[in-house]
Write a protein that holds these residues in place. Structure first.
Motif, PDB file in Angstrom:
ATOM      1  N   SER A  54      26.983   0.131  -2.979  1.00 47.03           N
ATOM      2  CA  SER A  54      27.956   0.934  -3.719  1.00 47.03           C
ATOM      3  C   SER A  54      27.410   2.323  -4.042  1.00 47.03           C
ATOM      4  O   SER A  54      26.213   2.517  -4.249  1.00 47.03           O
ATOM      5  N   ALA A  55      28.317   3.275  -4.077  1.00 50.96           N
ATOM      6  CA  ALA A  55      27.947   4.655  -4.409  1.00 50.96           C
ATOM      7  C   ALA A  55      27.389   4.745  -5.822  1.00 50.96           C
ATOM      8  O   ALA A  55      26.464   5.515  -6.089  1.00 50.96           O
ATOM      9  N   GLU A  56      27.920   3.943  -6.732  1.00 52.51           N
ATOM     10  CA  GLU A  56      27.448   3.978  -8.114  1.00 52.51           C
ATOM     11  C   GLU A  56      25.994   3.538  -8.228  1.00 52.51           C
ATOM     12  O   GLU A  56      25.186   4.211  -8.870  1.00 52.51           O
ATOM     13  N   LEU A  57      25.667   2.417  -7.588  1.00 51.55           N
ATOM     14  CA  LEU A  57      24.288   1.926  -7.646  1.00 51.55           C
ATOM     15  C   LEU A  57      23.342   2.891  -6.941  1.00 51.55           C
ATOM     16  O   LEU A  57      22.259   3.187  -7.442  1.00 51.55           O
ATOM     17  N   THR A  58      23.769   3.424  -5.808  1.00 52.42           N
ATOM     18  CA  THR A  58      22.955   4.384  -5.069  1.00 52.42           C
ATOM     19  C   THR A  58      22.681   5.625  -5.910  1.00 52.42           C
ATOM     20  O   THR A  58      21.550   6.109  -5.969  1.00 52.42           O
ATOM     21  N   THR A  59      23.696   6.121  -6.593  1.00 52.46           N
ATOM     22  CA  THR A  59      23.537   7.303  -7.443  1.00 52.46           C
ATOM     23  C   THR A  59      22.561   7.037  -8.582  1.00 52.46           C
ATOM     24  O   THR A  59      21.697   7.866  -8.877  1.00 52.46           O
ATOM     25  N   ILE A  60      22.681   5.893  -9.204  1.00 52.00           N
ATOM     26  CA  ILE A  60      21.788   5.542 -10.309  1.00 52.00           C
ATOM     27  C   ILE A  60      20.341   5.477  -9.831  1.00 52.00           C
ATOM     28  O   ILE A  60      19.442   6.082 -10.420  1.00 52.00           O
ATOM     29  N   VAL A  61      20.108   4.748  -8.747  1.00 48.71           N
ATOM     30  CA  VAL A  61      18.738   4.583  -8.250  1.00 48.71           C
ATOM     31  C   VAL A  61      18.185   5.912  -7.745  1.00 48.71           C
ATOM     32  O   VAL A  61      17.023   6.250  -8.015  1.00 48.71           O
ATOM     33  N   ASP A  62      18.996   6.705  -7.050  1.00 46.93           N
ATOM     34  CA  ASP A  62      18.537   8.013  -6.577  1.00 46.93           C
ATOM     35  C   ASP A  62      18.118   8.911  -7.733  1.00 46.93           C
ATOM     36  O   ASP A  62      17.095   9.586  -7.663  1.00 46.93           O
ATOM     37  N   THR A  63      18.908   8.922  -8.787  1.00 44.19           N
ATOM     38  CA  THR A  63      18.569   9.738  -9.956  1.00 44.19           C
ATOM     39  C   THR A  63      17.256   9.272 -10.568  1.00 44.19           C
ATOM     40  O   THR A  63      16.387  10.090 -10.905  1.00 44.19           O
ATOM     41  N   LEU A  64      17.080   7.972 -10.682  1.00 44.53           N
ATOM     42  CA  LEU A  64      15.834   7.437 -11.249  1.00 44.53           C
ATOM     43  C   LEU A  64      14.631   7.786 -10.380  1.00 44.53           C
ATOM     44  O   LEU A  64      13.569   8.149 -10.892  1.00 44.53           O
ATOM     45  N   VAL A  65      14.789   7.698  -9.061  1.00 48.56           N
ATOM     46  CA  VAL A  65      13.688   8.030  -8.148  1.00 48.56           C
ATOM     47  C   VAL A  65      13.360   9.518  -8.253  1.00 48.56           C
ATOM     48  O   VAL A  65      12.193   9.909  -8.343  1.00 48.56           O
ATOM     49  N   GLN A  66      14.385  10.371  -8.262  1.00 45.73           N
ATOM     50  CA  GLN A  66      14.168  11.818  -8.338  1.00 45.73           C
ATOM     51  C   GLN A  66      13.506  12.238  -9.647  1.00 45.73           C
ATOM     52  O   GLN A  66      12.813  13.241  -9.705  1.00 45.73           O
ATOM     53  N   CYS A  67      13.715  11.459 -10.692  1.00 45.65           N
ATOM     54  CA  CYS A  67      13.100  11.754 -11.994  1.00 45.65           C
ATOM     55  C   CYS A  67      11.724  11.131 -12.126  1.00 45.65           C
ATOM     56  O   CYS A  67      11.114  11.192 -13.194  1.00 45.65           O
ATOM     57  N   CYS A  68      11.245  10.515 -11.067  1.00 49.95           N
ATOM     58  CA  CYS A  68       9.920   9.889 -11.060  1.00 49.95           C
ATOM     59  C   CYS A  68       9.799   8.777 -12.089  1.00 49.95           C
ATOM     60  O   CYS A  68       8.729   8.575 -12.690  1.00 49.95           O
ATOM     61  N   THR A  69      10.872   8.047 -12.313  1.00 50.25           N
ATOM     62  CA  THR A  69      10.808   6.884 -13.189  1.00 50.25           C
ATOM     63  C   THR A  69       9.900   5.863 -12.504  1.00 50.25           C
ATOM     64  O   THR A  69      10.152   5.502 -11.358  1.00 50.25           O
ATOM     65  N   PRO A  70       8.845   5.423 -13.166  1.00 49.91           N
ATOM     66  CA  PRO A  70       7.841   4.571 -12.513  1.00 49.91           C
ATOM     67  C   PRO A  70       8.390   3.341 -11.790  1.00 49.91           C
ATOM     68  O   PRO A  70       7.943   3.014 -10.706  1.00 49.91           O
ATOM     69  N   LEU A  71       9.359   2.661 -12.356  1.00 54.28           N
ATOM     70  CA  LEU A  71       9.871   1.438 -11.754  1.00 54.28           C
ATOM     71  C   LEU A  71      10.966   1.684 -10.714  1.00 54.28           C
ATOM     72  O   LEU A  71      11.389   0.758 -10.030  1.00 54.28           O
ATOM     73  N   ALA A  72      11.405   2.924 -10.560  1.00 48.82           N
ATOM     74  CA  ALA A  72      12.543   3.219  -9.684  1.00 48.82           C
ATOM     75  C   ALA A  72      12.244   2.938  -8.212  1.00 48.82           C
ATOM     76  O   ALA A  72      13.090   2.397  -7.499  1.00 48.82           O
TER      77      ALA A  72
END
Length: 88
Positions: A54-72
């Motif tokens: 889903s676009a929603e889940l992809t957007t959430i995970v992409d944002t977390l990865v781009q912010c360098c969230t350790p668990l992302a």
């Protein structure tokens, strides 16, 4: 109508923090909590491929990865390698 309203309220607002690393990581720890919630709510049981892609889940995970969230990154890998309920 109720279903559509609920869906709209769950989407991020235009003024959402986006790639604000202080919001996601430092001051609030939202990233860690979101990763834990996604893992528990979505990855604990087999889910349809439509949810994993889903676009929603992809957007959430992409944002977390781009912010360098350790668990992302770990969460992203789990989603990519997760068997879905369509794999029967």
């Amino acid at each position: 109508m109720m279903e559509q309203s609920l869906r709209l309220t769950l989407r991020p607002a235009k003024s959402a923090p986006g790639q604000n690393t202080e919001f996601w990581n430092d001051d609030y720890g939202i990233g860690r909590r979101v990763c834990a919630w996604v893992e528990k709510a979505i990855l604990s049981d087999p889910v349809p491929l439509e949810v994993l892609d889903s676009a929603e889940l992809t957007t959430i995970v992409d944002t977390l990865v781009q912010c360098c969230t350790p668990l992302a990154r770990i969460l992203d890998e789990k989603i990519l390698t997760r068997p879905n309920s369509n794999d029967n």
